[in-house]
Design a protein around this motif. Structure first.
Motif, mmCIF file in Angstrom:
data_model
loop_
_atom_site.group_PDB
_atom_site.id
_atom_site.type_symbol
_atom_site.label_atom_id
_atom_site.label_comp_id
_atom_site.label_asym_id
_atom_site.label_seq_id
_atom_site.Cartn_x
_atom_site.Cartn_y
_atom_site.Cartn_z
ATOM 1 N N MET B 274 -3.867 -10.690 39.466
ATOM 2 C CA MET B 274 -2.791 -11.680 39.553
ATOM 3 C C MET B 274 -3.351 -13.051 39.882
ATOM 4 O O MET B 274 -2.922 -14.054 39.320
ATOM 5 C CB MET B 274 -1.758 -11.238 40.588
ATOM 6 C CG MET B 274 -0.914 -10.094 40.050
ATOM 7 S SD MET B 274 0.713 -9.975 40.797
ATOM 8 C CE MET B 274 0.346 -8.877 42.148
ATOM 9 N N VAL B 277 -5.059 -14.460 36.597
ATOM 10 C CA VAL B 277 -4.197 -14.943 35.504
ATOM 11 C C VAL B 277 -3.361 -16.150 35.900
ATOM 12 O O VAL B 277 -2.871 -16.875 35.042
ATOM 13 C CB VAL B 277 -3.269 -13.835 34.938
ATOM 14 C CG1 VAL B 277 -4.098 -12.714 34.316
ATOM 15 C CG2 VAL B 277 -2.308 -13.295 35.984
ATOM 16 N N LYS B 278 -3.177 -16.326 37.196
ATOM 17 C CA LYS B 278 -2.452 -17.536 37.611
ATOM 18 C C LYS B 278 -3.333 -18.763 37.473
ATOM 19 O O LYS B 278 -2.840 -19.866 37.255
ATOM 20 C CB LYS B 278 -1.958 -17.388 39.055
ATOM 21 C CG LYS B 278 -0.751 -16.454 39.173
ATOM 22 C CD LYS B 278 -0.351 -16.226 40.623
ATOM 23 C CE LYS B 278 0.718 -15.128 40.690
ATOM 24 N NZ LYS B 278 1.018 -14.731 42.088
ATOM 25 N N ARG B 280 -6.285 -18.881 35.353
ATOM 26 C CA ARG B 280 -6.839 -19.027 34.005
ATOM 27 C C ARG B 280 -5.803 -19.624 33.046
ATOM 28 O O ARG B 280 -4.676 -19.166 32.982
ATOM 29 C CB ARG B 280 -7.283 -17.654 33.483
ATOM 30 C CG ARG B 280 -7.839 -17.637 32.067
ATOM 31 C CD ARG B 280 -9.216 -18.252 31.997
ATOM 32 N NE ARG B 280 -9.786 -18.220 30.651
ATOM 33 C CZ ARG B 280 -10.908 -18.834 30.331
ATOM 34 N NH1 ARG B 280 -11.608 -19.522 31.240
ATOM 35 N NH2 ARG B 280 -11.374 -18.792 29.098
ATOM 36 N N GLN B 281 -6.244 -20.624 32.306
ATOM 37 C CA GLN B 281 -5.357 -21.269 31.338
ATOM 38 C C GLN B 281 -5.681 -20.843 29.915
ATOM 39 O O GLN B 281 -6.851 -20.662 29.579
ATOM 40 C CB GLN B 281 -5.528 -22.792 31.411
ATOM 41 C CG GLN B 281 -5.260 -23.421 32.757
ATOM 42 C CD GLN B 281 -3.817 -23.857 32.936
ATOM 43 O OE1 GLN B 281 -3.162 -24.196 31.943
ATOM 44 N NE2 GLN B 281 -3.325 -23.822 34.145
ATOM 45 N N ALA B 288 -0.867 -16.139 33.245
ATOM 46 C CA ALA B 288 0.205 -15.428 33.956
ATOM 47 C C ALA B 288 1.567 -15.637 33.331
ATOM 48 O O ALA B 288 2.463 -14.807 33.477
ATOM 49 C CB ALA B 288 0.261 -15.886 35.411
ATOM 50 N N PHE B 290 2.460 -15.868 30.151
ATOM 51 C CA PHE B 290 2.829 -15.178 28.915
ATOM 52 C C PHE B 290 3.636 -13.942 29.299
ATOM 53 O O PHE B 290 3.305 -13.243 30.257
ATOM 54 C CB PHE B 290 1.590 -14.770 28.115
ATOM 55 C CG PHE B 290 0.798 -15.937 27.617
ATOM 56 C CD1 PHE B 290 1.343 -16.797 26.666
ATOM 57 C CD2 PHE B 290 -0.475 -16.214 28.103
ATOM 58 C CE1 PHE B 290 0.625 -17.902 26.200
ATOM 59 C CE2 PHE B 290 -1.188 -17.301 27.647
ATOM 60 C CZ PHE B 290 -0.647 -18.151 26.700
ATOM 61 N N GLN B 291 4.665 -13.671 28.543
ATOM 62 C CA GLN B 291 5.527 -12.544 28.932
ATOM 63 C C GLN B 291 4.752 -11.238 28.964
ATOM 64 O O GLN B 291 4.984 -10.386 29.825
ATOM 65 C CB GLN B 291 6.716 -12.429 27.982
ATOM 66 C CG GLN B 291 7.776 -11.493 28.530
ATOM 67 C CD GLN B 291 9.002 -11.408 27.661
ATOM 68 O OE1 GLN B 291 8.905 -11.222 26.448
ATOM 69 N NE2 GLN B 291 10.160 -11.537 28.263
ATOM 70 N N ARG B 294 3.051 -11.016 32.253
ATOM 71 C CA ARG B 294 4.027 -10.779 33.313
ATOM 72 C C ARG B 294 4.502 -9.327 33.316
ATOM 73 O O ARG B 294 4.571 -8.685 34.355
ATOM 74 C CB ARG B 294 5.219 -11.729 33.136
ATOM 75 C CG ARG B 294 6.167 -11.711 34.310
ATOM 76 C CD ARG B 294 7.003 -12.978 34.384
ATOM 77 N NE ARG B 294 7.803 -13.186 33.199
ATOM 78 C CZ ARG B 294 7.650 -14.176 32.329
ATOM 79 N NH1 ARG B 294 6.722 -15.085 32.515
ATOM 80 N NH2 ARG B 294 8.440 -14.276 31.278
ATOM 81 N N GLU C 383 11.174 -8.674 34.100
ATOM 82 C CA GLU C 383 11.252 -10.114 34.366
ATOM 83 C C GLU C 383 11.482 -10.356 35.855
ATOM 84 O O GLU C 383 10.847 -11.206 36.467
ATOM 85 C CB GLU C 383 12.393 -10.763 33.565
ATOM 86 C CG GLU C 383 12.066 -11.066 32.113
ATOM 87 C CD GLU C 383 11.074 -12.221 31.970
ATOM 88 O OE1 GLU C 383 11.016 -13.102 32.843
ATOM 89 O OE2 GLU C 383 10.328 -12.227 30.969
ATOM 90 N N GLY C 386 8.401 -9.344 37.802
ATOM 91 C CA GLY C 386 7.327 -10.286 37.491
ATOM 92 C C GLY C 386 7.539 -11.621 38.174
ATOM 93 O O GLY C 386 6.610 -12.197 38.755
ATOM 94 N N LEU C 391 4.768 -14.594 38.741
ATOM 95 C CA LEU C 391 4.179 -14.601 37.389
ATOM 96 C C LEU C 391 5.094 -15.307 36.393
ATOM 97 O O LEU C 391 6.290 -15.352 36.586
ATOM 98 C CB LEU C 391 3.934 -13.162 36.934
ATOM 99 C CG LEU C 391 2.953 -12.373 37.807
ATOM 100 C CD1 LEU C 391 3.017 -10.910 37.466
ATOM 101 C CD2 LEU C 391 1.542 -12.900 37.570
ATOM 102 N N GLN D 291 8.053 -12.625 23.672
ATOM 103 C CA GLN D 291 6.750 -12.060 23.337
ATOM 104 C C GLN D 291 6.762 -10.535 23.390
ATOM 105 O O GLN D 291 6.120 -9.871 22.576
ATOM 106 C CB GLN D 291 5.663 -12.596 24.271
ATOM 107 C CG GLN D 291 4.276 -12.291 23.751
ATOM 108 C CD GLN D 291 3.179 -12.862 24.626
ATOM 109 O OE1 GLN D 291 3.200 -12.740 25.838
ATOM 110 N NE2 GLN D 291 2.208 -13.501 24.005
#
Ligand SMILES: Cc1cc2nc3c(=O)[nH]c(=O)nc-3n(C[C@H](O)[C@H](O)[C@H](O)COP(=O)(O)OP(=O)(O)OC[C@H]3O[C@@H](n4cnc5c(N)ncnc54)[C@H](O)[C@@H]3O)c2cc1C
Ligand SMILES: Cc1cc2nc3c(=O)[nH]c(=O)nc-3n(C[C@H](O)[C@H](O)[C@H](O)COP(=O)(O)OP(=O)(O)OC[C@H]3O[C@@H](n4cnc5c(N)ncnc54)[C@H](O)[C@@H]3O)c2cc1C
Ligand SMILES: Cc1cc2nc3c(=O)[nH]c(=O)nc-3n(C[C@H](O)[C@H](O)[C@H](O)COP(=O)(O)OP(=O)(O)OC[C@H]3O[C@@H](n4cnc5c(N)ncnc54)[C@H](O)[C@@H]3O)c2cc1C
Ligand SMILES: Cc1cc2nc3c(=O)[nH]c(=O)nc-3n(C[C@H](O)[C@H](O)[C@H](O)COP(=O)(O)OP(=O)(O)OC[C@H]3O[C@@H](n4cnc5c(N)ncnc54)[C@H](O)[C@@H]3O)c2cc1C
Lengths: 391, 391, 391, 391
Positions: B274, B277-278, B280-281, B288, B290-291, B294, C383, C386, C391, D291
């Motif tokens: 977690m 991904v928060k 990293r772009q 983070a 992207f659905q 998530r 959702e 997340g 996220l 997505q």
């Protein structure tokens, strides 16, 4: 000698012809002769010897798509690439051979398709002789999936481009002499990208250390750093700003190549697991005879046979120039995800031995995991397929 | 400092009390102080330094279940074992600590529960001081899942047993001074098994090389060979022929120990993913967001929270002596299979970095894979659960 | 009579006390007496008889959370709701009972928590007596997951609101006398929502036909149409514009209720499948004895036991008012997805009989499928989880 | 009109030729003309009208494999069967058409391949005219997977066999005039089986009620009861004791037929789901644009395309008489398991509407579930594949 299940299954394939099977034998011989004896050393050293490329070129398994006039094999039948990838993947002796397959399938096409005559004359002979080792460098520390995020800059200065930035995870990175490098020549996310061939002996070019990976230990993967590297404008592949198009053109073959290898790897993994469970005893009977084992292997075998049909179809289509980018993306993620799963399931069938590196399955576990990531992640592949469906 | 999701989730737990949390801190400090600085070296050397056991004993995190009269901590509350395993698993610095946890959770119980007074006096002080390192050896090259297949023989000869055979995959195998060894003293598959403590300096005892594994690189795992090893009959644990019962008695705790570690490992893996991904772009936004990311993480987090409730319940029950063998088996395979999957899914979220050993996730991938195998494979666990259901 | 596996497993549960188990017996008796004899007829007719609500109220299994002064049971311990849901789910005789559970768990809370004294006096006695049947209507033909998309409008006109629009998929829709209806009183997506109790005999209110569903055949589900329905402003629950908050407040319990039922349903499904495979013979032995069957059921049983620990924890927390919205969301999707999978896997074990509606498993297959959708889809639950993780 | 994704995907297929596509059109027209207008009534009545068979025969879509001299179409190209099954599965209007496909693919082969001249003359004209409706009856209440467990007995008595016993789950059971029945004529599990054609008007033959199934509501499935039914010995198919061989000979085509239909059904399901999510809005955008939706559909589409390649290969091989029993088994379970999963995943994408029977997906959910069971369960298919691999 009784036929293995895979040999039986192969009999229904129609994609290859006699000449491809002969080529397969050649690859097999080469591997036995040159790769097997050195496999362990290469793994310890983290890369292969440069002579391997020369030997491979000599034997005709590197550079066979380069036109004969430049010393290559002069074929443009992708099935030779495919049968070679398949052979290396099914009966892996050393992932050191990967650098050669990578050159054939992924890098050389840039030199064949995007070069002008002068460039061809300059580079193809060396490539075809295995004396110029190649690599392609897109990924940067800050961006991989998103090519539009590339920041390595190439600023025109007279006859040269001055390149600054860095690339990461570059296969053949330690050995490469010529690096097809995606650089930013303009600000437009896509149209601002160009492809430059950077020669490794150019001042300002340096290689980071050989990266410490989970697997693929004989394959060198490195960071490359560019500090005011002056690259002749004559090294531009295609026109300035055509970099993105060049990448788009070549990525499908890269992906099919990975897919075909993954499909074949899965087959090899299962074949070896079947042998293992037939021999290994537990509770007074072969492990193969437990229903769980039988169902697991029947299921995995079926899964690979289904994929086999698809991949062979893709290979055939690609060798006719008919494979779409989305089919390549689909093939790439489907077979690699399957491969990761199959290795995982097969390893389980070996019990404790599956975790010992002297068993091939342990190395398969190490090697397989990257396949759903490099060449474009599964997520990006699904984006491509999804968008092609209008979703 | 904002709370992490895991800290928030932990708040609803009820299994531990203040003293366990204090103990957790102690473990954490110990790890920082002694394990972190040596982690890389141990990994390279394939085992930890012997002094680690002594330091751990001194600190009170090894041998705390040994009665105080023998120099131990005198507790029999499994929650101390659990909280330690959890701490080591969530924030792993070195799998070198595993040898200590293994001693506490898996080996020492044999010395506590199956020994007579004389044996206790002989061995417990050294164990509690960390000067006698212990191991338990059931598995043989020819048999692992099937304990009835054990062939290492112990033939009574006066006051001694003469032991011949070999064991494989023995944790702490390079360092061990005392090896609880399952031997065959009779022909009955189960009633012919006995447990002998074999001292490593006994003539005829030798260690194979430290095995080359996919992961757990700082944890020594070895083959042990017995050639006419004369073991005093006084080293027998319990009565002759009670070996199988002794194993059955201790395996549930071994399995719960592995389960609790796996559950905690999964939590740690997700927590780190977690964070990654928060930060990293890709495509101009955190991965983070992207659905798919998530949903993946929400799903994994949920999966671990559900397991957490079960494992805490098991820990609580075990600390009251109420955990059944089948619940331990269920917990073992459920959490370890989940752990393998979660590592696999999280690694994907790191892209290429997930394959680089400098990222913890890469090592998690290496380390996790054995958990569904050792301590009893998933298949054997399902057999146990299935049989308990009358199937 | 030997204990079933579930009875054995239940012994480790701690969530219920004696009084809840007595209540469970009451529910069981009620079902045997009133539901079983009518089950088939209700299914054919697509809804239950109105008297069922009255009988249930009389027996004390409907409206037990309504304060005693209004004729209810006066408890606010959610464990009564849970034990009832569990009983109905494990040993289902007729999904006709669902309307009663729905009233208790999902609709009545609106009448308890959002009503003023006058409203309580007006409605609670009828509800507690089972003479006023209730429903809650959020979903519209054009919007379900997205409550902000609600378009049914309520325009203030003096002492009344004039309601226009329609709702769909409303449980108890054919039988309901009082419908808690989410209406739009303003344009703000969330703050423009209000809750109005619409009485079914109000002019302009009409019911569409009873919808033809895959399962839940005894449970009426309908479209409701509002054409210039004049609803007294006194029927507003809470303040105008507080509708979204009201929904958010009650959805967690709705979700936990569905989760608890799904968890118990899974247990019942497995229990019955175990009985079936022990009796059914193939190839001269019980189907239970094939390893595949044993592993399947061991795995499903384990899965439900793990979930059981989590759900019981959630029930206990909710009965103390401590369950968060995200935990309810997690519980909801986890247990319902598991339920759908378990039904699917168990059905397979019945062979052809699994497809015959005279076997309960066939109806489980029909009924289970909606659970991952109603009360908020799995996607929406992910959702929610997340987002709670940042996220 | 823009091409659908499936139409695009179909373009790479090579299995069919012009004539098969014309035949597909014929089937499509027939369905529109005869099946669509009656679909709902048939479903309510639980079977189709007998005239449907006659109409189908007349049109040339029933009995086309019967030699022309007996009034049939005289083809033995399985691709006509396949294209018809595909058409019915992709765009299902009524499962009532299944009885016709079943006759073509599964029952008629018994009449073509195992009959002597006299039998051909007696039965083929009626079959080819659609006036004699056929069924094949293996399964009994006590045995399905295990054909060796068949107990319906046929005792020779002069020129007749006297048949006693019962069969269950027989497709076309209510309409059938001729039932190919597997009977026990000897005690050897396999060699004691024979195939008898039982005429429905023979005294002692009776039909149980039309079974109440989860789906396939327009397809009659029944129990058949034989009480001292005197069947002329001239109705024996092949020699006495050759029944098992006869079944083994025909089961591969039965399985391929189910597999091809399942593969096509999956494609149809996905195609419709794509249309739905592109239209349905939530949170102000098409559901297709989340997505999760995109990935789900991309993944399912890929899955079906991969299977498509395999199935087409199987069809081509079978039409050349080269398909092995294990390939048919693999194809059968792979595609049907995939179909069940795909229906399940697609239904989710419809939200509440997915549960409403007026949406095709709801019926797909009902209909799909039997496919992994009939024609041989997934477990039996894995046994077959596993054994062919020597496991
Ligand atoms: C052994 C190895 C060899 C390699 N060889 C080469 C080489 O020779 N040349 C070269 O140029 N590169 C090479 N690569 C790099 C490789 O191609 C990249 O690692 C890969 O494309 C992923 O990029 P990334 O690592 O930056 O991950 P990121 O792009 O940071 O992705 C992180 C995660 O986010 C996910 N993600 C990203 N975008 C989305 C989205 N829109 N929706 C959902 N999820 C998303 C990704 O799927 C991934 O899970 C190699 C990598 C390795 C490990
Ligand atoms: C790192 C490591 C540390 C270890 N530490 C120790 C230790 O300290 N002490 C010790 O004694 N052992 C130790 N082990 C050994 C470990 O416990 C065994 O490897 C494990 O029990 C499996 O035994 P096996 O390897 O012989 O596999 P096998 O028993 O050969 O099993 C092979 C496969 O067959 C399957 N199988 C077996 N029986 C059945 C069945 N009835 N039905 C279906 N499938 C079946 C198994 O599940 C497995 O998939 C260790 C192993 C490792 C790798
Ligand atoms: C038998 C039954 C009983 C019911 N009872 C009631 C009741 O009593 N009262 C009541 O008000 N309602 C009731 N419902 C309605 C139910 O709550 C809704 O069907 C449900 O909330 C889904 O809404 P929808 O059908 O509009 O689906 P949609 O919202 O249209 O969703 C379609 C698909 O899109 C997905 N989706 C939506 N948003 C996203 C997103 N952001 N990201 C990814 N995917 C997304 C959904 O998950 C779903 O898969 C009932 C439904 C049924 C079938
Ligand atoms: C709608 C429908 C139409 C049908 N049409 C026909 C028809 O026209 N003619 C006809 O003859 N039959 C027909 N059948 C019957 C069908 O072929 C059988 O139902 C099927 O073969 C399974 O047999 P069974 O129901 O007896 O299951 P069983 O054999 O009792 O199987 C029960 C379970 O045990 C499992 N099992 C069995 N053996 C093993 C093993 N060795 N290892 C592991 N698991 C095992 C099965 O896989 C299954 O999960 C039809 C069935 C249906 C529902």
């Amino acid at each position: 000698m009784p036929q293995t299940s895979l040999q039986a299954a192969d009999r229904v394939r129609t994609v290859y012809e006699e000449e491809h099977e002969q080529f397969r034998e050649m690859v097999r011989d080469f591997v036995e002769r040159y790769a097997r004896p050195n496999a362990e050393r290469w793994e310890a050293e983290g890369k292969v010897d440069r002579w391997l490329f020369e030997k491979a070129a000599e034997t005709g398994i590197l550079g066979f798509t380069v036109p004969e006039e430049f010393g290559g094999g002069g074929t443009d039948d992708f099935r030779f690439n495919a049968v070679m990838g398949e052979e290396l993947a099914r009966n892996p002796v050393s992932d050191g051979m990967a650098g050669i397959a990578l050159s054939n399938d992924i890098v050389i096409p840039y030199f064949l398709e995007l070069t002008d005559d002068e460039q061809k004359r300059r580079w193809l002979p060396g490539i075809a002789a295995g004396t110029l080792i190649t690599a392609v460098a897109m990924t940067e520390p800050g961006t991989g999936s998103d090519l539009a995020g590339i920041r390595t800059s190439a600023v025109r200065d007279g006859d040269h481009y001055v390149v600054n930035g860095s690339k990461i995870f570059i296969s053949n990175g330690q050995n490469a002499d010529l690096v097809v490098t995606a650089v930013r020549t303009g600000s437009d996310p896509h149209k601002g990208l160009s492809l430059l061939v950077i020669e490794a002996d150019t001042p300002g070019f340096s290689r980071g250390r050989n990266l410490d990976k989970v697997g693929l230990h004989a394959q060198d993967t490195s960071e490359l750093v560019f500090e005011n590297v002056r690259v002749p404008a004559a090294n531009l592949l295609g026109a300035e700003g055509q970099g993105f198009l060049g990448l788009m053109r070549n990525l499908p073959q890269e992906r099919l190549s990975i897919a075909a290898a993954a499909a074949a790897s899965s087959e090899g993994v299962i074949e070896r697991a079947m042998t293992y469970v037939k021999e290994r005893q537990a509770f007074g009977r072969p492990v193969a005879t437990f229903q769980n084992t039988r169902f697991e292997l029947a299921d995995m075998f079926t899964a690979t046979q289904v994929s086999r049909a698809y991949i062979d179809q893709c290979i055939a289509r690609h060798s006719r120039g008919e494979l779409s980018a989305e089919d390549a993306a689909a093939a790439k993620y489907w077979t690699t995800e399957q491969y990761v799963q199959i290795v995982n399931r097969c390893l389980q069938l070996y019990g404790g031995y599956g975790y010992m590196r002297e068993y091939r399955i342990a190395r398969d576990y190490e090697d397989a995991r990257i396949t759903t990531i490099y060449g474009g992640t599964t997520e990006i592949m699904k984006e491509i397929v999804g968008r092609s469906l209008g979703l």
